[in-house]
Design an enzyme around this catalytic site. Structure first.
Site, PDB file in Angstrom:
ATOM      1  N   CYS A  86       1.005  -1.148  -0.062  1.00  0.00           N
ATOM      2  CA  CYS A  86       0.237  -0.063   0.042  1.00  0.00           C
ATOM      3  C   CYS A  86       0.916   1.229   0.047  1.00  0.00           C
ATOM      4  O   CYS A  86       1.565   1.451  -1.105  1.00  0.00           O
ATOM      5  CB  CYS A  86      -1.091  -0.055   1.219  1.00  0.00           C
ATOM      6  SG  CYS A  86      -2.330   1.225   0.990  1.00  0.00           S
ATOM      7  N   HIS A 203      -3.585  -5.659   0.958  1.00  0.00           N
ATOM      8  CA  HIS A 203      -2.644  -5.942   2.272  1.00  0.00           C
ATOM      9  C   HIS A 203      -2.685  -7.495   2.350  1.00  0.00           C
ATOM     10  O   HIS A 203      -3.702  -7.932   3.210  1.00  0.00           O
ATOM     11  CB  HIS A 203      -3.402  -5.089   3.295  1.00  0.00           C
ATOM     12  CG  HIS A 203      -3.143  -3.750   3.174  1.00  0.00           C
ATOM     13  ND1 HIS A 203      -2.268  -3.261   4.181  1.00  0.00           N
ATOM     14  CD2 HIS A 203      -3.853  -2.855   2.528  1.00  0.00           C
ATOM     15  CE1 HIS A 203      -2.314  -1.837   4.025  1.00  0.00           C
ATOM     16  NE2 HIS A 203      -3.295  -1.530   3.141  1.00  0.00           N
ATOM     17  N   GLU A 205      -1.044  -8.902   4.680  1.00  0.00           N
ATOM     18  CA  GLU A 205      -0.811  -9.105   6.313  1.00  0.00           C
ATOM     19  C   GLU A 205      -2.016  -9.079   6.932  1.00  0.00           C
ATOM     20  O   GLU A 205      -2.509  -9.475   8.040  1.00  0.00           O
ATOM     21  CB  GLU A 205       0.330  -8.177   6.637  1.00  0.00           C
ATOM     22  CG  GLU A 205      -0.578  -6.672   7.041  1.00  0.00           C
ATOM     23  CD  GLU A 205      -0.466  -5.911   5.750  1.00  0.00           C
ATOM     24  OE1 GLU A 205      -0.932  -4.543   6.005  1.00  0.00           O
ATOM     25  OE2 GLU A 205      -0.466  -6.322   4.631  1.00  0.00           O
TER      26      GLU A 205
END
Length: 235
Positions: A86, A203, A205
């Site tokens: 990002c 994302h 994660e």
């Protein structure tokens, strides 16, 4: 192996990455303050999401000049692994480690959603745990995530197989309707020519902890771990 997660004033996804690398994968991880200059102990550097330096001037435009980013650029030039997520992707394009630019979303609105993404290339450490053409679901949260590249740059990206992820329909079809932000060619993530530097707007994660119910993003980190372990890199 050892992960490092850069921390800028305004970063807000750094601890999410640490949760994955340190707590889920059980790998040594340290947080790297933006003023640090020595990251020679790291095997993998992750530039997390957030609003580094408040996104003043442009997203990632100030971060590129930080001491930690200068060290990260040297790290990348040595062939070591770098991932920008990002805002981290924006930093990588601003620093010249990746081509193109990230601009305002097509509809000029901040987008927060979970979207299907198709994996385009699987012969890199980052993507080796996926299958070619596999559709994964990842969160997105950005206001300036529209990837742009001029026609010549786009031609080079395609010729060198640097496009790693594309926004798609759940069945894997690439359509205008599946493009959440107006990115050229539905691009969600790319790499440099060498394949050691990767930037992506989704994302991974945030899609790694089994507690959350889906772990499509964990495979990206697991692929890196498996690759380096196969090369004999240990903690």
């Amino acid at each position: 192996m050892k992960f490092g997660v850069l921390v800028f004033p305004g970063s807000n996804c750094d601890r999410d990455v640490v949760l994955v690398t340190r707590d889920l994968l059980k790998q040594p991880t340290r947080m790297v303050w933006h003023q640090e200059t020595d990251i020679s102990d790291l095997d993998v550097v992750v530039i997390p999401g957030g609003f580094s330096y408040g996104d003043y001037l442009r997203c990632g435009a100030i971060s590129r000049f930080s001491p930690a980013m200068q060290a990260t650029m040297a790290h990348a030039e040595q062939g070591k692994l770098v991932l920008g997520i990002c805002n981290g992707f924006q930093v990588l394009t601003e620093s010249g480690l990746l081509p193109g630019a990230l601009v305002r979303n097509r509809d000029l609105h901040f987008i927060c959603d979970r979207v299907p993404v198709r994996v385009e290339r699987t012969n890199l450490p980052w993507t080796q745990a996926y299958q070619a053409g596999q559709v994964i679901t990842l969160p997105i949260a950005h206001g300036e995530g529209c990837y742009y590249a001029d026609p010549e740059t786009l031609k080079q990206l395609q010729a060198n197989q640097q496009i790693l992820f594309r926004y798609c329909q759940p069945n894997g079809e690439i359509t205008p309707d599946s493009n959440p932000n107006g990115s050229v060619e539905n691009i969600a993530g790319i790499c440099n020519r060498q394949g050691n530097v990767v930037g992506m707007m989704p994302h991974p994660e945030r899609a790694s902890d089994p507690t959350l119910g889906y772990t499509d993003g964990l495979l990206l980190f697991q692929g890196v771990l498996n690759s380096l372990m196969a090369q004999g890199v240990t903690a």
